[in-house]
Design an enzyme around this catalytic site. Structure first.
Site, PDB file in Angstrom:
ATOM      1  N   LYS A 137      10.901  36.366  97.107  1.00 25.24           N
ATOM      2  CA  LYS A 137      10.652  35.234  96.207  1.00 25.24           C
ATOM      3  C   LYS A 137       9.153  35.010  96.040  1.00 25.24           C
ATOM      4  O   LYS A 137       8.675  34.717  94.935  1.00 25.24           O
ATOM      5  CB  LYS A 137      11.301  33.963  96.761  1.00 25.24           C
ATOM      6  N   HIS A 271      37.543  68.091  79.057  1.00 18.72           N
ATOM      7  CA  HIS A 271      37.428  66.804  78.356  1.00 18.72           C
ATOM      8  C   HIS A 271      38.382  65.765  78.944  1.00 18.72           C
ATOM      9  O   HIS A 271      39.117  65.086  78.220  1.00 18.72           O
ATOM     10  CB  HIS A 271      37.669  66.980  76.855  1.00 18.72           C
TER      11      HIS A 271
END
Length: 508
Positions: A137, A271
């Site tokens: 922070k 595929h």
């Protein structure tokens, strides 16, 4: 004087080298418990205990070591706010410029079935995440380090600029929150034990960057779940160029298909759809039947087998073009045969399938569902026609049923024995899928065929199409259509046996 607070579970040479560097650069090293003792033994000179800043001992068996205003004020004080600095000085609080922490290994401990709930609770870190979040922070003034791979970057900037740059501190702060969110997610899921919690925050760790995504212009990466295990987490690539996103998707399906069988099994995927699947008395037979099922579609596909690859099979494989080969193991000298093709990806994989949930991202959201577990049709099917199945037809139908669930809907699989001869999926209506699958199967054989569908027949047209082929003698489908009786009558008219399973297997 600059200070670095170092409190770690994992103590290694990389840590020692980095902390020794900070020591030489004039940093005072503030540490706790076992970390302090580690540095004392290794000769770190400018070293003090957290107690020297807090005047408060470690309590509750070490649960409380760093949770103290002197520590958090030293980390969180905004150096550019005058009131903050006046308070710091008036309370004789020492500023902390760097926080280096790694956590108790909750990820690793939760994997061990033998560890009880009381023991694993002790591996939920409180002080470490709190200090790191505080440092992250306040990244405008403090350096927060969670990843030992970042030691080199911090060290380089201290060497060149005297301290880590704002750009680096900001990046490191982001990495802290990235890790703490994953850490909290793992703990949450362990304790909550809910498939569909109110908030979805699954924890994943990057395993590798991929060659590309679905297309070469799309970047992609592969992440593995830190909580749930799966077969695709621990595979080993033994040879070949980097994997792409499409490779991994096809590998996943191919391995799932062959893992269902105890007999030697082979599957080719293209595929995201199986194009050939077969069982054999040995793996050579299974491969030959698989390849024969669709020699065209298997070109450039993924091949998986559920038994070791032999020299004989390796030589057969080298006659066709494949993107990747998956096997639990490879017999002696097999790799040298396969490596003749320099780009083929050779994958060693042996973990069982353990999918519990499936995720599909849509724009602005994500869909979560249970995985489609195989239903034991051997015990749960209902013959609805006058004609019954032969034992051979039953074997073939149950085999094809294990394939159809991995074919895109609408899905039809036509098989003969334990060999697929026609697979069609992804069609917008079922009759088109049936026609394609039947047509492909008839090119290989004109008798002894069975047909399996992933969902019910909305009309009798699939049965009529099957009858026109002359080769299909048995059908397995879920049933459940308002026109089921029409399909049953069509089967009776044509002398085809059919059963309902009561379970649909859509794969969109």
């Amino acid at each position: 004087m600059k200070r670095a607070l170092v409190s770690v579970y994992e103590k290694n040479d990389k840590l020692l080298n980095f902390v020794s560097f900070l020591d030489k650069k004039g940093y005072q090293i503030v540490s706790t418990g076992g970390t302090y003792q580690f540095f004392v033994k290794k000769g770190v000179s400018n070293l003090i205990k957290v107690y020297d800043l807090t005047s408060f001992p470690e309590i509750l068996d070490g649960r409380v070591k760093t949770i103290h205003p002197n520590i958090y004020a030293g980390i969180l004080a905004n150096r550019s706010v005058e009131q903050h600095m006046k308070l710091i000085h008036s309370q004789n609080i020492h500023l902390i410029d760097m926080v280096l922490v790694n956590f108790y290994p909750f990820f690793q401990k939760m994997d061990k079935n033998s560890i009880d709930i009381n023991s694993i609770i002790e591996f939920i870190d409180i002080g470490g995440p709190s200090m790191l979040r505080a440092a992250a922070k306040n990244f405008l003034h403090v350096t927060a380090i969670i990843d030992y791979n970042d030691y080199q970057f911090v060290q380089s900037e201290i060497e060149h600029y005297g301290s880590p740059s704002l750009k680096l501190r900001k990046k490191l702060a982001g990495k802290v929150f990235n890790f703490t969110s994953a850490y909290d997610s793992a703990i949450s899921q362990y304790l909550l034990d809910d498939q569909f919690p109110m908030y979805l925050h699954s924890s994943y760790k990057k395993k590798m960057n991929l060659r590309y995504g679905e297309n070469p212009h799309q970047k992609a990466a592969y992440y593995v779940n830190t909580i749930h295990k799966g077969s695709m987490q621990n595979f080993i690539q033994l040879h070949g160029r980097r994997l792409s996103l499409n490779n991994l998707r096809d590998m996943d399906i191919a391995w799932k298909v062959v893992s269902q069988f105890s007999e030697p099994a082979c599957c080719t995927v293209k595929h995201s759809t199986p194009c050939g699947v077969a069982l054999g008395k040995n793996i050579i037979e299974a491969f030959q039947k698989t390849y024969y099922a669709d020699t065209i579609s298997s070109f450039g596909g993924i091949l998986a087998v559920n038994v070791p690859i032999t020299k004989e099979l390796a030589k057969e494989i080298n006659h066709i073009f494949l993107e990747a080969v998956l096997s639990p193991s490879y017999e002696t000298d097999v790799l040298n045969i396969l490596k003749i093709k320099k780009n083929i990806r050779i994958i060693s994989i042996s973990e069982p399938i353990s999918n519990q949930l499936e995720y599909v991202q849509i724009d602005g959201g994500i869909l979560v569902q249970e995985s489609d577990s195989f239903f034991p049709y051997e015990e749960n099917y209902k013959i609805v026609t006058k004609k019954k199945f032969s034992n051979q037809e039953l074997q073939s139908l149950f085999f094809a049923q294990k394939v159809v669930k991995y074919v895109k809907s609408n899905a039809i699989v036509v098989a003969k024995g334990t060999q697929t001869l026609g697979i069609s999926g992804g069609q917008t209506n079922r009759i088109w899928a049936a026609r394609q699958a039947i047509e492909r199967a008839l090119e290989k054989s004109k008798e002894g065929l069975v047909l399996v569908s992933d969902a019910f027949f909305p009309f009798r047209d699939v049965v009529d199409e099957s009858a026109r082929s002359g080769g299909i003698r048995a059908i397995l489908q879920p049933g459940g259509s308002i026109r089921d009786e029409e399909s049953v009558k069509a089967c009776d008219d044509h002398g085809i046996a059919m059963a309902f399973t009561g379970k649909r297997h859509f794969k969109h």
